[in-house]
Design an enzyme around this catalytic site. Structure first.
Site, PDB file in Angstrom:
ATOM      1  N   LYS A 204      32.334  74.538 148.550  1.00  8.07           N
ATOM      2  CA  LYS A 204      33.339  74.506 147.490  1.00  8.07           C
ATOM      3  C   LYS A 204      34.759  74.559 148.057  1.00  8.07           C
ATOM      4  O   LYS A 204      35.648  73.800 147.665  1.00  8.07           O
ATOM      5  CB  LYS A 204      33.111  75.667 146.509  1.00  8.07           C
ATOM      6  N   CYS A 258      43.357  76.272 142.231  1.00  9.95           N
ATOM      7  CA  CYS A 258      42.282  75.966 143.189  1.00  9.95           C
ATOM      8  C   CYS A 258      42.816  75.352 144.473  1.00  9.95           C
ATOM      9  O   CYS A 258      42.738  75.941 145.539  1.00  9.95           O
ATOM     10  CB  CYS A 258      41.301  74.994 142.555  1.00  9.95           C
TER      11      CYS A 258
HETATM   12  N1  SAJ Z   1      47.714  66.133 143.071  1.00 10.06           N
HETATM   13  C1  SAJ Z   1      48.558  65.356 143.824  1.00 10.06           C
HETATM   14  N2  SAJ Z   1      48.101  64.166 144.304  1.00 10.06           N
HETATM   15  C2  SAJ Z   1      46.844  63.713 144.039  1.00 10.06           C
HETATM   16  C3  SAJ Z   1      45.985  64.515 143.268  1.00 10.06           C
HETATM   17  C4  SAJ Z   1      46.446  65.718 142.802  1.00 10.06           C
HETATM   18  O1  SAJ Z   1      49.710  65.720 144.094  1.00 10.06           O
HETATM   19  O2  SAJ Z   1      46.514  62.606 144.495  1.00 10.06           O
HETATM   20  C5  SAJ Z   1      48.169  67.436 142.568  1.00 10.06           C
HETATM   21  C6  SAJ Z   1      48.116  67.578 141.048  1.00 10.06           C
HETATM   22  O3  SAJ Z   1      49.264  67.053 140.447  1.00 10.06           O
HETATM   23  C7  SAJ Z   1      47.968  69.067 140.886  1.00 10.06           C
HETATM   24  C8  SAJ Z   1      47.153  69.475 142.107  1.00 10.06           C
HETATM   25  O4  SAJ Z   1      47.260  68.415 143.030  1.00 10.06           O
HETATM   26  O5  SAJ Z   1      49.219  69.723 140.935  1.00 10.06           O
HETATM   27  C9  SAJ Z   1      45.686  69.745 141.856  1.00 10.06           C
HETATM   28  O6  SAJ Z   1      45.164  68.841 140.904  1.00 10.06           O
HETATM   29  P1  SAJ Z   1      43.737  68.179 140.992  1.00 10.06           P
HETATM   30  O7  SAJ Z   1      43.584  67.312 139.821  1.00 10.06           O
HETATM   31  O8  SAJ Z   1      43.552  67.551 142.304  1.00 10.06           O
HETATM   32  O9  SAJ Z   1      42.715  69.385 140.998  1.00 10.06           O
HETATM   33  P2  SAJ Z   1      42.418  70.658 140.082  1.00 10.06           P
HETATM   34  O10 SAJ Z   1      43.077  71.841 140.735  1.00 10.06           O
HETATM   35  O11 SAJ Z   1      42.695  70.432 138.656  1.00 10.06           O
HETATM   36  O12 SAJ Z   1      40.831  70.745 140.258  1.00 10.06           O
HETATM   37  C10 SAJ Z   1      40.255  70.825 141.556  1.00 10.06           C
HETATM   38  C11 SAJ Z   1      39.075  69.839 141.642  1.00 10.06           C
HETATM   39  N3  SAJ Z   1      38.633  69.729 143.017  1.00 10.06           N
HETATM   40  C12 SAJ Z   1      38.409  68.530 143.599  1.00 10.06           C
HETATM   41  O13 SAJ Z   1      38.640  67.479 143.040  1.00 10.06           O
HETATM   42  C13 SAJ Z   1      37.863  68.561 144.969  1.00 10.06           C
HETATM   43  C14 SAJ Z   1      37.953  70.302 140.738  1.00 10.06           C
HETATM   44  O14 SAJ Z   1      36.810  69.475 140.916  1.00 10.06           O
HETATM   45  C15 SAJ Z   1      37.582  71.755 141.050  1.00 10.06           C
HETATM   46  O15 SAJ Z   1      36.560  72.221 140.203  1.00 10.06           O
HETATM   47  C16 SAJ Z   1      38.812  72.603 140.832  1.00 10.06           C
HETATM   48  O16 SAJ Z   1      39.813  72.159 141.750  1.00 10.06           O
HETATM   49  C17 SAJ Z   1      38.452  74.042 141.086  1.00 10.06           C
HETATM   50  O17 SAJ Z   1      38.291  74.771 140.109  1.00 10.06           O
HETATM   51  O18 SAJ Z   1      38.282  74.435 142.245  1.00 10.06           O
END
Ligand code: SAJ
Length: 427
Positions: A204, A258
């Site tokens: 995870k 996360c």
């Molecule tokens: N972000 C970027 N660039 C990207 C993708 C995201 O800057 O290309 C930023 C977003 O704007 C945000 C942050 O990253 O601020 C995180 O967003 P996210 O959509 O990547 O992830 P979370 O935190 O909403 O959810 C993640 C997910 N993990 C993965 O995709 C590996 C989700 O599946 C997990 O369940 C969750 O973390 C968790 O609870 O751990």
């Protein structure tokens, strides 16, 4: 199938999971220490925003399968889904996991299963939970079964992902894994992969770390692109046509509970070894200041000093109401340090959470010298530039998420700047 489940923690993960089981015919008792959240849920009100949750909560409560209170009850299965944040010094704060585990000790009986869903540093089940569960005087592994099955769903698409994602199940022994897999088969359509508890914990954490490192790479590329006159979004889009390349996207920083948190678990465990991981965290954490400085530079090029910035988006990502670790708050902090006046607007944050927040878009853009889009909410993608043009003081917009139609805004007289677009900056 289990007769009764007690879910500890009714936040973004616990509540959807609880209603999911209840709507599959299982008796579920949900527990949260937040009395206000408990009252709201009892009245079928949501304390969090998630598509599809309201309908599912209604039917779970109406069916009589879902009860909620501030204290655990006896059950066959205990699922723990509580926060696991980091402290100021970036070390893991396992107080909630500890307290939740302690809270179930008086209710745990012979033959029960305890599942930890919270994301935790590897070895937490073995080193933190098991010593507490031993206080039940049950023999761990034969009389009490324990496993880690990390939640992996993304806010905004929780129900789809709860059902369709593969699930990792890491038991402290084979029987714990078997019981846990059987439990989640209730609604999981993806494959259930069985491993041990500590491997599941690492899996995870490295999923989120992979994403953080990849985003840091994208952010570094954005900074480089601005210097060399390239649009990084276009470059990444083209690179990703390669079958083995999947570069993530840059932005004003990484937020949420996360991705901005979990990599620190690995840094804490092995500081000497986790070098790229640590650098990536620092790179992503540098983006809010970088964004604030970009705003300063854009305005100074127009001979505007200490103008008014309309910050669009307080949530940590698009179409959610979650502000935890949101980079927007950091951007605001840096804008204030740089002496800017600001207003903040977010259609998903319905109560004002920062000082200069307004619920009215008109008020947010009134006398603004620049609109800075920090979150890619749908509402921002479809804003009417004509209306906004008549309200602002200066027609400048900075898009840090590449989410608006540049031509549309330019047609209405706006200068459009894009994070990571060197062509535009060098113009
Ligand atoms: N972000 C970027 N660039 C990207 C993708 C995201 O800057 O290309 C930023 C977003 O704007 C945000 C942050 O990253 O601020 C995180 O967003 P996210 O959509 O990547 O992830 P979370 O935190 O909403 O959810 C993640 C997910 N993990 C993965 O995709 C590996 C989700 O599946 C997990 O369940 C969750 O973390 C968790 O609870 O751990």
């Amino acid at each position: 199938m289990s007769k009764k489940i007690c879910v500890i923690g009714l936040g973004y993960i616990g509540l959807p999971t609880a209603v999911m089981f209840a709507n599959h015919g299982i008796q579920v008792h949900g527990v949260d220490i937040n009395e206000n959240a408990v009252k709201m849920i009892q009245n079928k009100q949501l304390h969090i925003e998630e598509p599809g949750l309201q309908e599912r909560l209604n039917s779970a409560i109406d069916s009589g399968k879902f009860t909620v209170s501030t204290t655990p009850e006896e059950a066959d299965v205990f699922i723990i889904a509580v926060p696991s944040p980091i402290n100021e010094d970036k070390t893991a704060n396992l107080d909630y996991v500890r307290d939740a585990t302690k809270s179930i000790v008086p209710y745990v009986r012979k033959g029960n299963l305890v599942v930890l869903e919270s994301t935790v540093p590897p070895r937490t089940v073995e080193d933190v939970m098991l010593p507490i569960l031993k206080e039940t005087n049950l023999e761990i592994g034969t009389e009490l079964f324990v496993s880690h099955s990390p939640e992996r769903v993304i806010p905004g698409r929780i129900f789809e992902e709860l059902t369709n994602n593969d699930r990792i199940v890491g038991g402290i022994n084979e029987e714990s894994s078997r019981l846990t897999a059987e439990l989640y088969k209730t609604f999981v359509k993806g494959t259930i992969h069985i491993t041990d508890a500590t491997t599941a914990e690492l899996v995870k954490v490295i999923e989120n770390t992979y994403r953080d490192v990849n985003i840091a790479f994208a952010n570094e590329l954005a900074k480089i692109s601005e210097k060399i006159g390239v649009n990084v979004w276009e470059a990444i889009r083209l690179a990703n046509f390669h079958p083995r390349v999947n570069i993530h996207l840059p932005g004003p920083g990484v937020g949420g509970h996360c991705i901005a948190v979990d990599p620190w678990f690995l840094v804490e465990l092995q500081p000497e070894l986790a070098k790229i991981i640590s650098l990536a965290r620092h790179t992503n954490d540098s983006m809010p200041e970088y964004t604030a400085l970009k705003i300063k530079q854009i305005l100074e090029n127009e001979n505007i000093y200490h103008g008014r910035v309309a910050v669009f988006g307080l949530a940590f990502k698009g179409n959610v109401d979650d502000m935890r670790e949101s980079p927007s708050l950091e951007v605001i902090h840096h804008l204030e340090k740089l002496g800017f006046d600001y207003t903040a607007y977010d259609p998903h944050i319905k109560e004002n959470k920062v000082e200069r927040q307004t619920q009215q878009i008109e008020e947010a853009v009134a006398h603004a010298d620049i609109i800075a889009i920090l979150t890619d909410h749908n509402e921002f993608k479809t804003m009417n530039p004509e209306k906004i043009a008549s309200l602002v003081r200066t027609k400048i917009i900075l898009d840090t998420k590449n989410c608006i139609d540049r031509n549309e805004w330019e047609k209405h007289g706006f200068q459009v700047f894009l994070l990571g677009d060197g062509k535009n900056t060098l113009k």
